[in-house]
Design a protein around this motif. Sequence first.
Motif, mmCIF file in Angstrom:
data_model
loop_
_atom_site.group_PDB
_atom_site.id
_atom_site.type_symbol
_atom_site.label_atom_id
_atom_site.label_comp_id
_atom_site.label_asym_id
_atom_site.label_seq_id
_atom_site.Cartn_x
_atom_site.Cartn_y
_atom_site.Cartn_z
ATOM 1 N N ASN A 39 0.828 -1.208 0.000
ATOM 2 C CA ASN A 39 0.000 0.000 0.000
ATOM 3 C C ASN A 39 0.864 1.261 0.000
ATOM 4 O O ASN A 39 0.566 2.226 -0.714
ATOM 5 C CB ASN A 39 -0.927 0.019 1.217
ATOM 6 N N ALA A 77 0.828 3.917 -3.037
ATOM 7 C CA ALA A 77 0.493 5.323 -2.788
ATOM 8 C C ALA A 77 1.630 6.230 -3.245
ATOM 9 O O ALA A 77 1.392 7.317 -3.795
ATOM 10 C CB ALA A 77 0.188 5.548 -1.309
ATOM 11 N N ALA A 114 1.377 6.475 -6.978
ATOM 12 C CA ALA A 114 0.226 7.303 -7.340
ATOM 13 C C ALA A 114 0.525 8.783 -7.122
ATOM 14 O O ALA A 114 0.195 9.635 -7.961
ATOM 15 C CB ALA A 114 -1.003 6.884 -6.535
ATOM 16 N N ASP A 154 -3.140 -1.073 -2.466
ATOM 17 C CA ASP A 154 -4.129 -0.003 -2.416
ATOM 18 C C ASP A 154 -3.390 1.329 -2.583
ATOM 19 O O ASP A 154 -2.619 1.720 -1.703
ATOM 20 C CB ASP A 154 -4.860 -0.036 -1.076
ATOM 21 N N LYS A 192 -4.245 4.348 -2.254
ATOM 22 C CA LYS A 192 -4.858 5.503 -1.587
ATOM 23 C C LYS A 192 -3.767 6.408 -1.019
ATOM 24 O O LYS A 192 -2.906 5.975 -0.270
ATOM 25 C CB LYS A 192 -5.781 5.035 -0.467
ATOM 26 N N LEU A 193 -3.833 7.672 -1.393
ATOM 27 C CA LEU A 193 -2.857 8.657 -0.925
ATOM 28 C C LEU A 193 -3.016 8.913 0.567
ATOM 29 O O LEU A 193 -4.127 8.881 1.097
ATOM 30 C CB LEU A 193 -3.016 9.975 -1.677
ATOM 31 N N THR A 194 -1.906 9.193 1.220
ATOM 32 C CA THR A 194 -1.955 9.589 2.623
ATOM 33 C C THR A 194 -2.494 11.013 2.689
ATOM 34 O O THR A 194 -2.462 11.753 1.686
ATOM 35 C CB THR A 194 -0.549 9.554 3.254
ATOM 36 N N GLN A 202 -2.014 13.926 -0.190
ATOM 37 C CA GLN A 202 -3.163 14.642 -0.742
ATOM 38 C C GLN A 202 -3.025 16.148 -0.522
ATOM 39 O O GLN A 202 -3.292 16.936 -1.430
ATOM 40 C CB GLN A 202 -4.461 14.129 -0.113
#
Length: 188
Positions: free
Chosen positions: A57, A61, A64, A114, A116-118, A122
């Motif tokens: 993850n 991230a 991303a 996953d 998903k950005l921290t 973000q």
Amino acid sequence: MKHALLFAASLAALGLTACGKEPEPAASTPAATLDATDDAAALPAPATASEGQTFANTAAASDAFEIESSRLAASKASSAEVKRFAEEMIKAHTDSTAKLKSAAAQATPPITPDPKLTPMQQQTLTDLGGKSGAEFDKAYVAAQVNAHQMTLDALKAYSADGDVPSLKAFATELVPIVTAHLNMAKGM
């Protein structure tokens, strides 16, 4: 200690049940002596992500963030050098994402990264979105140095102590690549 006793009593009961034998009455197990106030503490803790999942993850991230921040740079940067670096980061981190997915799929059981950005990633993207020109260039380069340093630290740690062989190999392979990216960002 209470959790260990409950776990041992549960295993014994399951083992006896699987053999077709009836377990002893609950009163004979040490865990049965817990009073009602201990019931909440006796419940199993919610499952947490494995070390491999957490690393996957984090790496996803990171990729991303690099791709999204570099897309911003490709359109907002004023420096040709920053724009070239951004294009290189988009390609490199798209490739890294593909390698990560492949390594994660080889895990047993397979891991799904996953991306998903921290909240920090973000917020950095939001801050970059509000800048332009030389101000953007400076903030983007600073973000790249910070992001690559954090990623390099995570890769080195997992490369040394990771628990999933395919992800450990992925981390080891990426250390020199991310080191080169960090040095490039520091040199801008």
